[in-house]
Design a protein around this motif. Structure first.
Motif, PDB file in Angstrom:
ATOM      1  N   ASP A  12      36.992  31.999   8.260  1.00 43.60           N
ATOM      2  CA  ASP A  12      37.793  33.039   8.873  1.00 43.60           C
ATOM      3  C   ASP A  12      39.242  32.976   8.439  1.00 43.60           C
ATOM      4  OD1 ASP A  12      37.307  35.123  11.137  1.00 43.60           O
ATOM      5  OD2 ASP A  12      39.282  34.303  11.535  1.00 43.60           O
ATOM      6  N   SER A  13      39.644  31.910   7.779  1.00 41.52           N
ATOM      7  CA  SER A  13      41.043  31.758   7.397  1.00 41.52           C
ATOM      8  C   SER A  13      41.250  32.106   5.928  1.00 41.52           C
ATOM      9  CB  SER A  13      41.500  30.311   7.619  1.00 41.52           C
ATOM     10  OG  SER A  13      42.783  30.122   7.069  1.00 41.52           O
ATOM     11  N   PRO A  14      42.156  33.046   5.621  1.00 43.11           N
ATOM     12  CA  PRO A  14      42.392  33.422   4.228  1.00 43.11           C
ATOM     13  C   PRO A  14      43.137  32.342   3.461  1.00 43.11           C
ATOM     14  CG  PRO A  14      43.962  34.528   5.627  1.00 43.11           C
ATOM     15  CD  PRO A  14      43.017  33.790   6.541  1.00 43.11           C
ATOM     16  N   ASP A  15      43.612  31.312   4.161  1.00 39.73           N
ATOM     17  CA  ASP A  15      44.366  30.258   3.488  1.00 39.73           C
ATOM     18  C   ASP A  15      43.476  29.126   3.003  1.00 39.73           C
ATOM     19  OD1 ASP A  15      46.753  31.599   4.063  1.00 39.73           O
ATOM     20  OD2 ASP A  15      46.741  30.782   6.082  1.00 39.73           O
ATOM     21  N   VAL A  16      42.198  29.189   3.322  1.00 38.46           N
ATOM     22  CA  VAL A  16      41.267  28.141   2.899  1.00 38.46           C
ATOM     23  C   VAL A  16      40.659  28.546   1.569  1.00 38.46           C
ATOM     24  CG1 VAL A  16      39.154  26.905   3.457  1.00 38.46           C
ATOM     25  CG2 VAL A  16      40.771  27.480   5.262  1.00 38.46           C
ATOM     26  N   ALA A  17      40.784  27.688   0.567  1.00 38.18           N
ATOM     27  CA  ALA A  17      40.241  28.009  -0.754  1.00 38.18           C
ATOM     28  C   ALA A  17      38.730  28.072  -0.710  1.00 38.18           C
ATOM     29  CB  ALA A  17      40.683  26.935  -1.753  1.00 38.18           C
ATOM     30  N   ALA A  18      38.164  28.990  -1.471  1.00 40.42           N
ATOM     31  CA  ALA A  18      36.709  29.099  -1.536  1.00 40.42           C
ATOM     32  C   ALA A  18      36.134  27.832  -2.146  1.00 40.42           C
ATOM     33  CB  ALA A  18      36.321  30.313  -2.388  1.00 40.42           C
ATOM     34  N   VAL A  19      35.005  27.386  -1.603  1.00 37.93           N
ATOM     35  CA  VAL A  19      34.341  26.182  -2.089  1.00 37.93           C
ATOM     36  C   VAL A  19      33.353  26.578  -3.169  1.00 37.93           C
ATOM     37  CG1 VAL A  19      32.885  24.231  -1.459  1.00 37.93           C
ATOM     38  CG2 VAL A  19      34.624  25.060   0.133  1.00 37.93           C
ATOM     39  N   ALA A  20      33.458  25.945  -4.325  1.00 33.24           N
ATOM     40  CA  ALA A  20      32.616  26.330  -5.459  1.00 33.24           C
ATOM     41  C   ALA A  20      31.145  26.069  -5.178  1.00 33.24           C
ATOM     42  CB  ALA A  20      33.061  25.567  -6.702  1.00 33.24           C
ATOM     43  N   ALA A  21      30.834  24.900  -4.641  1.00 32.93           N
ATOM     44  CA  ALA A  21      29.445  24.553  -4.360  1.00 32.93           C
ATOM     45  C   ALA A  21      29.202  24.675  -2.867  1.00 32.93           C
ATOM     46  CB  ALA A  21      29.159  23.122  -4.815  1.00 32.93           C
ATOM     47  N   VAL A  22      28.334  25.595  -2.468  1.00 28.28           N
ATOM     48  CA  VAL A  22      28.048  25.812  -1.059  1.00 28.28           C
ATOM     49  C   VAL A  22      26.998  24.793  -0.620  1.00 28.28           C
ATOM     50  CG1 VAL A  22      27.148  27.422   0.639  1.00 28.28           C
ATOM     51  CG2 VAL A  22      28.546  28.260  -1.266  1.00 28.28           C
ATOM     52  N   PRO A  23      27.304  23.966   0.392  1.00 27.09           N
ATOM     53  CA  PRO A  23      26.336  22.961   0.811  1.00 27.09           C
ATOM     54  C   PRO A  23      25.107  23.597   1.447  1.00 27.09           C
ATOM     55  CG  PRO A  23      28.188  23.056   2.335  1.00 27.09           C
ATOM     56  CD  PRO A  23      28.541  23.935   1.174  1.00 27.09           C
ATOM     57  N   ALA A  24      23.998  22.907   1.328  1.00 24.19           N
ATOM     58  CA  ALA A  24      22.766  23.382   1.957  1.00 24.19           C
ATOM     59  C   ALA A  24      22.899  23.271   3.463  1.00 24.19           C
ATOM     60  CB  ALA A  24      21.586  22.550   1.463  1.00 24.19           C
ATOM     61  N   VAL A  25      22.240  24.152   4.186  1.00 26.19           N
ATOM     62  CA  VAL A  25      22.259  24.112   5.642  1.00 26.19           C
ATOM     63  C   VAL A  25      20.915  23.607   6.141  1.00 26.19           C
ATOM     64  CG1 VAL A  25      23.939  25.968   5.829  1.00 26.19           C
ATOM     65  CG2 VAL A  25      21.517  26.532   5.829  1.00 26.19           C
ATOM     66  N   ALA A  26      20.909  23.096   7.367  1.00 30.71           N
ATOM     67  CA  ALA A  26      19.686  22.558   7.948  1.00 30.71           C
ATOM     68  C   ALA A  26      18.652  23.658   8.123  1.00 30.71           C
ATOM     69  CB  ALA A  26      20.006  21.896   9.284  1.00 30.71           C
ATOM     70  N   GLY A  74      42.539  33.902  13.694  1.00 25.79           N
ATOM     71  CA  GLY A  74      42.852  32.703  12.937  1.00 25.79           C
ATOM     72  C   GLY A  74      43.548  32.970  11.621  1.00 25.79           C
ATOM     73  N   HIS A  75      44.048  34.186  11.422  1.00 23.55           N
ATOM     74  CA  HIS A  75      44.759  34.503  10.185  1.00 23.55           C
ATOM     75  C   HIS A  75      45.853  35.521  10.476  1.00 23.55           C
ATOM     76  CE1 HIS A  75      42.898  38.496   9.918  1.00 23.55           C
ATOM     77  NE2 HIS A  75      41.720  37.928  10.128  1.00 23.55           N
ATOM     78  N   PRO A  76      46.880  35.608   9.619  1.00 25.09           N
ATOM     79  CA  PRO A  76      47.924  36.621   9.763  1.00 25.09           C
ATOM     80  C   PRO A  76      47.407  37.978   9.288  1.00 25.09           C
ATOM     81  CG  PRO A  76      48.296  35.351   7.780  1.00 25.09           C
ATOM     82  CD  PRO A  76      47.134  34.694   8.480  1.00 25.09           C
ATOM     83  N   PRO A  77      48.191  39.042   9.417  1.00 24.68           N
ATOM     84  CA  PRO A  77      47.770  40.336   8.862  1.00 24.68           C
ATOM     85  C   PRO A  77      47.430  40.210   7.384  1.00 24.68           C
ATOM     86  CG  PRO A  77      49.682  40.630  10.270  1.00 24.68           C
ATOM     87  CD  PRO A  77      49.495  39.145  10.131  1.00 24.68           C
ATOM     88  N   LEU A  78      46.316  40.831   7.008  1.00 26.59           N
ATOM     89  CA  LEU A  78      45.804  40.698   5.646  1.00 26.59           C
ATOM     90  C   LEU A  78      46.235  41.873   4.774  1.00 26.59           C
ATOM     91  CD1 LEU A  78      42.110  39.612   6.384  1.00 26.59           C
ATOM     92  CD2 LEU A  78      44.079  38.142   5.904  1.00 26.59           C
ATOM     93  N   ASP A  79      46.533  41.585   3.516  1.00 29.41           N
ATOM     94  CA  ASP A  79      46.686  42.657   2.541  1.00 29.41           C
ATOM     95  C   ASP A  79      45.296  42.964   1.978  1.00 29.41           C
ATOM     96  OD1 ASP A  79      46.076  40.670   0.662  1.00 29.41           O
ATOM     97  OD2 ASP A  79      48.155  40.461  -0.010  1.00 29.41           O
ATOM     98  N   PRO A  80      45.154  43.990   1.129  1.00 27.07           N
ATOM     99  CA  PRO A  80      43.816  44.339   0.633  1.00 27.07           C
ATOM    100  C   PRO A  80      43.111  43.185  -0.067  1.00 27.07           C
ATOM    101  CG  PRO A  80      45.318  46.163   0.244  1.00 27.07           C
ATOM    102  CD  PRO A  80      46.165  45.024   0.745  1.00 27.07           C
ATOM    103  N   ASP A  81      43.838  42.419  -0.875  1.00 20.15           N
ATOM    104  CA  ASP A  81      43.206  41.286  -1.556  1.00 20.15           C
ATOM    105  C   ASP A  81      42.748  40.227  -0.550  1.00 20.15           C
ATOM    106  OD1 ASP A  81      43.541  42.394  -4.048  1.00 20.15           O
ATOM    107  OD2 ASP A  81      45.409  41.303  -4.481  1.00 20.15           O
TER     108      ASP A  81
END
Length: 218
Positions: A12-26, A74-81
């Motif tokens: 939910d936070s635009p300040d968190v970098a995307a994780v390249a490898a998505v972990p498996a879920v249970a 959990g984030h400030p106002p977002l721009d389009p990107d």
């Protein structure tokens, strides 16, 4: 109208970098996700609830760019990107489900769900799953009961066909409309994390309310 996301939902936070490898879920989490997604789209008296798509990013930006909406998120106002990045991260999360709220064919809000295995203390085991809840609604559509209508339907889906054991959410105490919404839907106020977060103006520390609803409460 909005509910702040739990800290455990970094997507939910635009300040968190995307994780390249998505972990498996249970497996129980994957199964719960599939059950709930399989019940969409759903129709309420005024809304269509469906899974969010990348094409909805512009609509999401229209309300998640508004300070009065993001004030308690959990984030400030977002721009389009930023809105596109947020939607992309939501959709890439295998343990999350994002629901668009359509009114007369236009997306006016969203409900965000994320899932994890219920906590147990060894040697106990369980296949139960808990869910976190967050939501936001366009300011032009607030005050009409649409948030209650949408979140109420999602709660019924999650605790019913979805088989989720418990839903939790956190709401800043200053966001009184969200607290009232949760109370109307039967959520329990479990406690308050006092003076937990400094408000955007940097002058007041907000309390953070912890709410939950159990399947057995219904």
């Amino acid at each position: 109208m909005c509910a702040s996301p739990e800290p455990s939902d970094p997507a939910d936070s635009p300040d968190v970098a995307a994780v390249a490898a998505v972990p498996a879920v249970a497996a129980p989490v994957s199964a719960a996700h599939a059950r709930i997604a399989g019940e969409l789209p759903r129709q309420t008296s005024r809304l269509v609830l469906r899974e969010l798509t990348p094409a909805d990013a512009a609509a999401v930006h229209a309300y998640r760019s508004v300070p009065e909406v993001t004030r308690y998120l959990g984030h400030p106002p977002l721009d389009p990107d930023g809105a596109r990045d947020l939607v992309d991260r939501w959709l890439a999360d295998p343990a999350g489900l994002s629901v668009a709220l359509e009114l007369d064919g236009a997306v006016v809000g969203d409900v965000r769900l994320w899932f994890w295995p219920s906590s147990v203390k060894a040697p106990a085991t369980s296949e139960e799953v808990d869910a976190g809840l967050g939501y936001a609604l366009h300011p032009g559509q607030q005050g009409q009961g649409l948030a209650t209508e949408a979140v109420g339907e999602i709660v019924q889906l999650v605790l019913g066909p979805g088989g989720i054991r418990r839903i939790t959410t956190r709401v800043f105490a200053a966001a009184t409309p969200s607290s009232k919404l949760l109370c109307r839907l039967g959520f329990h106020l479990d406690g308050v994390d006092r003076a937990a977060v400094l408000a955007p103006e940097g002058e007041v520390w907000w309390d953070d309310e912890c709410w939950s609803l159990l399947r057995s409460d219904r």
